[in-house]
Write an enzyme that holds these catalytic residues in place. Structure first.
Site, short mmCIF file in Angstrom:
data_model
loop_
_atom_site.label_atom_id
_atom_site.label_comp_id
_atom_site.label_asym_id
_atom_site.label_seq_id
_atom_site.Cartn_x
_atom_site.Cartn_y
_atom_site.Cartn_z
CD GLU A 284 -1.63 91.34 -94.01
OE1 GLU A 284 -1.20 90.20 -94.25
OE2 GLU A 284 -2.72 91.57 -93.47
CD GLU B 137 -5.87 87.77 -92.25
OE1 GLU B 137 -5.06 87.04 -92.84
OE2 GLU B 137 -5.58 88.92 -91.84
C1 LER Z 1 -2.04 87.99 -92.28
O1 LER Z 1 -2.85 88.41 -93.32
C2 LER Z 1 -2.23 88.79 -91.08
O2 LER Z 1 -2.94 89.76 -91.08
C3 LER Z 1 -1.52 88.38 -89.88
O3 LER Z 1 -1.88 89.20 -88.80
C4 LER Z 1 -1.87 86.95 -89.54
O4 LER Z 1 -1.33 86.63 -88.32
MN MN Z 2 -4.19 90.31 -92.77
#
Ligand code: LER
Ligand code: MN
Length: 270
Positions: A153, A247
């Site tokens: 990510e 999220e």
């Molecule tokens: C984790 O998926 C993310 O996006 C981070 O910004 C979490 O702090």
């Molecule tokens: Mn994230």
């Protein structure tokens, strides 16, 4: 595309962008009642929840685990894949590998977000990226053995100075000697870093293996100013069939955030 909602069971990150952050069973019951397909799970360690307990809950609520997060390794233990100390890097790899093994028992891949770390002061960027690539190589091999993907990510500039946007992420993934790694498109980070969300999604195409569903202000989609209709069109155009996982901050509270999320999911992908 499949709907998903996050559950964090790490008290130290209670203030983070997770829709549910209380009891696992109660949160799963709520997610199932709203019609979510899956949950994304953040636990303090690989053995916090036993695989048999989780399998039982998944069967009971007819849910899947979309992915497991590994960020607790950094938040609780200060581990990252780019720490200048080789022992800390080795511990980071071991922590993520254990999380991957846990996730794989329910068919879920693990996410490497904050565990990628940062270019430490005095370290060359090339060196840090080499350490990250080496960690992903080892973990990619582990993923292959387990029969799952590994999700990488890109994070916005306030969270990492390594890789901040999708195109740099794709370039990095293409340079790896493992082909188990896919990209996570987190719409919140993208809102900060990308020139155009739909354009970046089209360019990253089949490299995208997971999506974090949050509005411009990291509240549930519909509570900010992201042009979600264009994002949804781009995801459909690239043939994305994976999880759209919320999220986002539990704004105004977990229950309302979950309801807003499933409403938005149905509006754009239903
Ligand atoms: C984790 O998926 C993310 O996006 C981070 O910004 C979490 O702090
Ligand atoms: Mn994230």
């Amino acid at each position: 595309m499949k709907s998903c909602v996050t559950i964090a069971l790490v008290p130290a990150i209670k203030t983070g962008p997770w829709i549910y952050w209380n009891d696992l069973e109660t949160s799963m019951a709520k997610a199932a009642a709203l019609g979510f397909d899956a949950v994304e799970l953040f636990t303090p360690a690989a053995d916090t929840v036993s695989s048999s307990q989780l399998t039982d809950l998944l069967g009971r609520f007819d849910l899947k685990i979309a992915a497991v997060g590994t960020g607790a390794g950094k938040v609780l233990h200060g581990l990252t894949l780019t720490d200048p100390d080789p022992q800390i890097r080795a511990h980071a790899v071991a922590f993520i590998a254990a999380m991957m093994s846990f996730g794989a028992t329910v068919g879920a891949p693990a996410i490497i977000g904050s565990m990628q770390g940062n270019i430490a002061p005095g370290v060359e960027k090339e060196q840090a990226l080499h350490w990250l690539a080496d960690g992903l190589y080892q973990l990619g091999n582990h993923a292959e053995t387990l029969g799952v993907k590994l999700i990488y990510e890109p994070l916005n500039r306030y969270e990492t100075n390594l890789i901040n946007d999708l195109s740099t992420g794709v370039e990095f993934i293409r340079s790896l000697t493992t082909n188990q790694v896919v990209l996570l498109a987190d719409l919140f980070h993208m809102n900060i870093e990308e020139r155009s969300l739909p354009e970046s999604i089209r360019k990253a195409g089949s490299y995208i293996g997971h999506v974090h569903f949050a509005d411009s202000n990291r509240r549930p989609i519909g509570f900010g100013h992201t042009a979600m209709d264009e994002v949804a069109i781009a995801l459909k155009e690239i043939g994305y069939t994976g999880y759209i996982s919320a999220e986002a901050f539990p704004f105004p509270d977990s229950d309302q955030a979950a309801r807003q999320t499933i409403r938005s999911f149905k509006a754009y992908f239903g």
